[in-house]
Write an enzyme that holds these catalytic residues in place. Structure first.
Site, PDB file in Angstrom:
ATOM      1  N   HIS A 152      52.561 -31.003 -52.916  1.00 10.83           N
ATOM      2  CA  HIS A 152      52.295 -32.045 -51.928  1.00 10.83           C
ATOM      3  C   HIS A 152      53.423 -33.055 -52.050  1.00 10.83           C
ATOM      4  O   HIS A 152      53.801 -33.454 -53.144  1.00 10.83           O
ATOM      5  CB  HIS A 152      50.904 -32.655 -52.103  1.00 10.83           C
ATOM      6  CG  HIS A 152      50.857 -33.895 -52.914  1.00 10.83           C
ATOM      7  ND1 HIS A 152      50.927 -33.883 -54.277  1.00 10.83           N
ATOM      8  CD2 HIS A 152      50.750 -35.190 -52.556  1.00 10.83           C
ATOM      9  CE1 HIS A 152      50.853 -35.114 -54.728  1.00 10.83           C
ATOM     10  NE2 HIS A 152      50.741 -35.940 -53.710  1.00 10.83           N
ATOM     11  N   TYR A 189      49.097 -40.693 -46.789  1.00  4.15           N
ATOM     12  CA  TYR A 189      48.616 -41.950 -47.350  1.00  4.15           C
ATOM     13  C   TYR A 189      49.817 -42.839 -47.643  1.00  4.15           C
ATOM     14  O   TYR A 189      50.943 -42.358 -47.817  1.00  4.15           O
ATOM     15  CB  TYR A 189      47.802 -41.725 -48.623  1.00  4.15           C
ATOM     16  CG  TYR A 189      48.574 -41.132 -49.782  1.00  4.15           C
ATOM     17  CD1 TYR A 189      48.508 -39.764 -50.049  1.00  4.15           C
ATOM     18  CD2 TYR A 189      49.384 -41.928 -50.601  1.00  4.15           C
ATOM     19  CE1 TYR A 189      49.221 -39.207 -51.093  1.00  4.15           C
ATOM     20  CE2 TYR A 189      50.106 -41.378 -51.649  1.00  4.15           C
ATOM     21  CZ  TYR A 189      50.020 -40.013 -51.889  1.00  4.15           C
ATOM     22  OH  TYR A 189      50.728 -39.458 -52.919  1.00  4.15           O
ATOM     23  N   ASP A 204      16.895 -20.957 -58.797  1.00  3.51           N
ATOM     24  CA  ASP A 204      15.569 -20.411 -58.528  1.00  3.51           C
ATOM     25  C   ASP A 204      15.787 -19.003 -58.002  1.00  3.51           C
ATOM     26  O   ASP A 204      16.754 -18.750 -57.278  1.00  3.51           O
ATOM     27  CB  ASP A 204      14.764 -21.276 -57.543  1.00  3.51           C
ATOM     28  CG  ASP A 204      15.318 -21.244 -56.131  1.00  3.51           C
ATOM     29  OD1 ASP A 204      14.515 -21.287 -55.177  1.00  3.51           O
ATOM     30  OD2 ASP A 204      16.564 -21.195 -55.987  1.00  3.51           O
TER      31      ASP A 204
END
Lengths: 839, 254
Positions: free
Chosen positions: A225, A256, A547
């Protein structure tokens, strides 16, 4: 020069923010003989921490990421390295303004405040050098700040060293990790060997390479980046500190801007994805700047210069302000954007804390240390669990494809149901072709292509007319179709056939099998062969690890069926708890079996037409599972129903799956059998029955009593979480799981809006609802209940609000809608007596 | 004024240099590239001179297609246009380099008039031949002054300062002249964002000269041994302050 100890309780490899934090928290929680290694020098060994932009935004749509971030900020503050600056996410488009309203909802759901939506003029007041004429507004979080991550790492390291529990060895490279009988044994370095009980890989972009030394895989890829620094900025000339102006995220351009002393740092996630392999990262001697600071590629920043100039012309357009520093910075990306934490499913004793950003560093270190020492972290990490990946997701091709696709969505507007485009059609049900012919709209789960709904069911819309709720607004219509609601009604009226091939299925077999399944389940497993049991799987602290369903197929034979999303983690959990003497073995049947669901009032009629075996209620009652023959296909049939209707899950070997589908389809014709998608299975069917879902209602943070799932008695046998569960049964629950319905869907503009989940539940006048453990109430699941004619929301509420008829509100995209508590606990909204499922 | 500055694309020095397997070239996998440091000062000087007196500056390079980055870098600082003599990336010897640059310079001067000043780096950071500027100057029949740390245009002449033991040697030569400069001549500016954006739109003339038969053949590259980089620990904490001050005095900073 070997000050390397011969033995260590744990060796932590990698001294960036994560390694420092893991080592610190392990020592803080009481471990001694911890060794922290890095091949580079200290305090900056040259990894991603060393060049990070170091700012922390608090609000994320992910509850897990937000929790890790908040915990990290608390630690940074305690260490005195946090500077609050405030942060603004600005919007250039209308779509983004809606997304900022979603940010507000997430902030409220996770309890981040203060936050506010501000006007361009207000943005300008906070950030005077912004051109407010090109923005529509901003999402302002005053609590955002920057940290000194190198200093924080040093503080944590030194604290642990001071206690005598930690030894740090820099400039020492790990060259091999010895594994014996599937367990880590020894770390070999350029300065000698260390026998280690556990090893933690916190190597950032190097992690996959180090993991491979042990024969393990960490699915991440180094990626670029870009960041530049411009200065000196005249406006910052008198700056006394590092940052005195809020940080700006220019969301629509994936960029940014933040003040850094006298300069302005500009970062971008907007360029083409540039991925590397760990082998491409140079050693520190060969790197001009540092191993994770690659030469800047100017062409990839051309458009970004334009965008930065548009937003901050005063600074960026100043001819005297120069580009002083520009790099292609290297960071870690994973296929699903979440970190990689936990014990490797490949090698026992080998732990990973990788793909973690500075903003989650300390929190992750604490969580991993808790997990290693106590068997569980306070923050539920199921989305970051390294064990979550299915095999194909660990391949280099998949990691790269998804990382590349996800990269440009770093500041993107990502719909909760948004589907990936890359690497699809990996796992196909044997009847996939039939689904395609029926116009299936495929969504992906665990790599499986599953129909969410079928376009060929469009005529059902007309058949059911007004009973089918439509949606007019674009956002909730995305990745959705009213056909789902029509399929649901067809199932409730006649029957539906479902593709459930994404289940993870594994057998536990052997003399110790009963003991093995008892050990990890809440419910009693010593049932006669031919019974299925739906059971929570508890964590050590009595919260929900998972579950699932367990079928007893024989004295020493159990079959576990669980959802694809948690399947691999569940498999590891069961495997980890197998008896040490080998008297029980685990066999993964996921790729050997497929599952078809058949439910609805006509389900028995259809099955009777297809089989000569006795499937009457007397012959095959609810909760039974047994082999039946459907023509030449031998099928394990189980009467269980997540949609809460009469019917079966039918398990068949994959080679005959297509035949089974065809035979049921034929048998179903005269009865109006409809193909039904996961829209019905996962949402509409179960929400009407108030059935809980892992990752939604069921997390480690909530206990069985709060979820309304306690049985009258607790089995005498030992199981993980028993002690905590018994304690929870004695306590007054801090929250109670309720089902709410929406009273009025109309927005201010008169449009009907439908919530999607994760929105905050508030009092009617907009006040947050918090239980005595500090947890906010928010929508854990949302969806249509076509048979009850309501939009259904589930939420935990404090006892005071958990009362039938209580009037509350849900905040959705900036507006409040009235809701009412319709169920307290687990009584179903639809067919509360469960007559249909037991018929 | 018309000023030309010649630049070369060289690896960014910072990390350890590693030879490729054939030991006749560098392994470039982890390398970044830049304008050779002496030449960066030449670019800066050219831009300043044109800013002061008006006119045109041109940047010229003989290099691979990727060398366009260095040309854009120079134009981002303010140079008006570029000439790119494209090679396939193989290293040309100083004779061949000078010949190619000469052809381009002559062609440009024929169209636009003579360059008052042509700047070269004293030597390139990678091959360090020390010759290209001199060869070009001789072929053009112009005065050449090398190793410059000071340049000042005075009317039709240029006053050049070379570092010498104990001081500076000063030469005043008439223009047109060829100057080879060294780091320390000036402090090059950083490009601004608008400068970078303009650079992307400035004209570049590209051609691919034929490489002449070389009279030099590179036999081998060797990375010299030696102490390499050394770190001396001056002390730690506040107690190290006196040692730090001493060191600063030693290197002439204080």
């Amino acid at each position: 020069m070997s000050n390397l100890p011969a033995h260590a309780r744990t060796v932590v490899i990698g001294c960036g923010i994560v390694g420092n934090s893991v080592a610190y928290h392990l020592c803080r929680l009481g471990w001694r003989d911890v060794v922290l290694l890095d091949k580079g020098p200290l305090p900056n060994p040259g990894g991603s921490t060393g060049h990070a932009s170091n700012f922390i935004y608090l609000v994320d749509h992910s509850k897990e990421m937000t929790a890790l971030t908040v915990e990290s900020v608390n630690q940074y503050k305690e260490m005195g390295v946090f500077t609050q600056s405030g942060g603004i996410e600005v919007a250039r488009t209308k779509e983004r303004m809606q997304e900022l309203a979603r940010r507000m909802s997430s902030a409220a759901a996770w309890g981040i405040e203060p936050v506010s939506l501000i006007t361009p003029a207000q943005v300008k007041e906070l950030v005077p050098f912004i051109d407010e004429s090109i923005i529509l507004g901003g999402f302002y979080t005053p609590g955002v700040g920057v940290v000194d991550s190198l200093r924080a790492g040093t503080i944590m390291r030194e604290r642990a060293q001071a206690s005598g529990a930690l030894q740090v060895v820099a400039k020492t490279e790990v060259v091999a990790i010895d594994v014996e009988h599937g367990r880590v044994r020894c770390v070999r370095t350029t300065a000698g060997e260390i026998e280690a009980e556990t090893v933690v890989i916190t190597c950032g972009v190097w992690s996959p390479r180090v993991a491979r030394m042990a024969g393990a895989r960490i699915p991440l890829t180094p990626a670029v980046h870009q960041m530049i620094d411009v200065g000196p900025v005249p406006r910052f000339a008198d700056a006394k500190g590092d940052i005195e102006v809020p940080i700006v995220r220019d969301m629509d351009t994936n960029m940014y801007e933040r003040q850094a002393g006298g300069d302005l740092e500009i970062g971008s996630y907007a360029h083409r994805p540039i991925l590397y392999d760990p082998e491409d990262i140079p050693p520190i001697e060969k790197a001009a700047l540092s191993p994770t600071e690659f030469p800047f590629t100017q062409p990839d920043f051309e458009l970004q210069m334009q965008h930065a100039l548009e937003l901050m012309p005063e600074i960026v357009g100043d001819e005297k302000v120069g580009v002083k520093y520009a790099i292609n910075g290297i960071l870690s990306l994973t296929p699903d954007g979440m970190p990689v934490l936990g014990e490797s499913p490949d090698v026992r004793g080998l732990w990973s804390a990788a793909a973690v950003w500075v903003k989650e560093g300390p929190g992750t270190g604490k969580a991993l240390a808790e997990w290693m020492i106590h068997g569980e972290s306070e923050i539920d990490l199921h989305s970051s669990d390294i064990a979550r990946f299915h095999e194909h997701q660990r391949t280099r091709a998949h990691v790269r494809a998804r990382a590349a696709e996800g990269f440009n969505k770093t500041y993107g507007i990502v719909h909760p149901s948004e589907q990936w485009a890359s690497n699809r059609n990996v796992r196909l049900a044997p009847f996939h072709e039939r689904e395609r012919e029926l116009g299936a709209m495929f969504f992906e789960a665990a790599g499986w292509e599953r129909p969410m709904w079928y376009e060929s069911n469009a005529p059902l819309l007309e058949e059911f007319g007004d009973r089918v709720t439509r949606r007019a607004a674009e956002w909730e219509s995305r990745w959705w179709s009213p056909i789902i609601n029509a399929e649901h009604l067809a199932m409730r009226e006649r029957a539906g056939i479902f593709d459930l091939s994404a289940f993870t299925i594994f057998d536990i077999q052997g003399p110790g099998a009963l003991g093995a399944v008892q050990q990890v389940t809440l419910r009693q497993m010593d049932v006669p062969a031919g019974r299925n049991v739906y059971t929570p799987v508890l964590s050590h602290n009595g919260g929900f690890k998972s579950d699932l369903t367990v079928m007893r197929l024989g004295d020493e034979h159990f079959r576990v069926v669980t959802g694809g999303a948690s399947g691999m983690s569940d498999k590891k959990w069961f495997a980890d708890h197998l008896p040490a003497d080998g008297s029980a073995q685990l066999f993964d049947l996921t790729a050997a079996m497929t599952t078809v669901g058949l439910w609805g009032p006509r389900a028995r009629d259809i099955l009777m037409a297809a089989t000569s075996d006795d499937v009457s209620n007397d012959g095959f009652n609810f909760g039974a599972c047994r082999t039946i023959d459907i023509d030449t296909v031998r099928v394990l049939a189980s009467r269980i129903s997540y949609v809460g209707d009469l019917g079966w899950e039918l398990y068949v070997s994959i080679d005959q799956g297509m035949k089974l589908w065809d035979m049921l389809w034929e048998a179903g014709r005269p009865f109006g059998l409809a193909a039904c998608g996961i829209g019905v299975y996962g949402t509409t069917g179960r929400l009407e029955k108030c059935y809980r879902a892992h990752g939604n209602e069921l997390e480690t943070e909530y206990n069985v009593v709060e979820a309304g799932m306690q049985a009258p008695r607790v089995k005498a046998e030992e199981f993980v979480g028993k002690e905590a569960h018994l304690r929870h049964r004695e306590e007054e629950p801090a929250a109670v799981l309720c089902t709410l319905t929406v009273d009025d869907h109309r927005s201010k503009s008169g449009e009907k809006r439908y919530m999607l989940g994760r929105e905050p539940i508030l009092s009617r006048d907009g006040a947050a609802i918090t239980d005595r453990r500090g947890r906010r109430s928010y929508v854990t699941s949302a969806g249509a209940g076509p048979s009850v004619g309501k939009h259904i929301l589930m939420s935990y509420l404090p006892p005071e609000q958990a009362v039938l008829g209580t009037k509350l509100a849900v905040q959705y995209l900036g507006e409040r809608y009235p809701v009412t508590v319709a169920v307290v606990g687990s009584t179903p909204l639809f067919d509360p007596e469960n007559t249909r499922i037991r018929s | 004024m018309r000023i030309l500055v010649a630049v070369k694309r060289v690896p960014f020095t910072g990390g350890k240099m590693v030879l490729a397997a054939d030991s006749r070239s560098l392994e470039t996998r982890h390398l970044g590239f830049t304008i050779s440091p002496h030449e960066e000062c030449g670019v800066e000087e050219a831009v300043r001179l044109i800013e002061a007196s008006g006119g045109e500056s041109v940047v010229l390079t003989l290099g691979p297609p990727e060398a366009i980055e260095q040309l854009r870098d120079a134009m981002a600082l303010g140079v008006d246009r570029a000439i790119h003599l494209q090679t396939d990336g193989a290293e040309w010897d100083p004779e061949g380099t000078a010949a190619a640059l000469l052809d381009a310079i002559r062609a440009d001067e024929e169209t636009y008039g003579p360059f008052d000043l042509i700047f070269f780096g004293n030597e390139s950071a990678d091959s360090g031949g020390y010759q290209v500027g001199l060869r070009v100057a001789r072929a053009l029949g112009r005065p050449a002054v090398t190793g410059l740390k000071g340049v000042k245009v005075e009317g039709a002449s240029v006053r050049c300062e070379q570092e010498a033991d104990g001081g500076r040697d000063v030469y005043v030569v008439p223009m047109p002249a060829v100057l080879t400069v060294k780091e320390g001549l000036n402090l090059p500016r950083y490009p601004s964002v608008p400068g970078r954006m303009r650079a992307g739109r400035k004209p570049v003339a590209t051609s691919s000269p034929l490489r002449p038969e070389s009279r030099l053949q590179l036999v081998d590259l060797v990375v010299p041994g030696g102490p390499g980089r050394q770190t001396k620990l001056l002390g730690s904490g506040p107690a190290a302050a006196p040692a730090v001050v001493d060191m600063l005095r030693d290197i002439g900073l204080v």
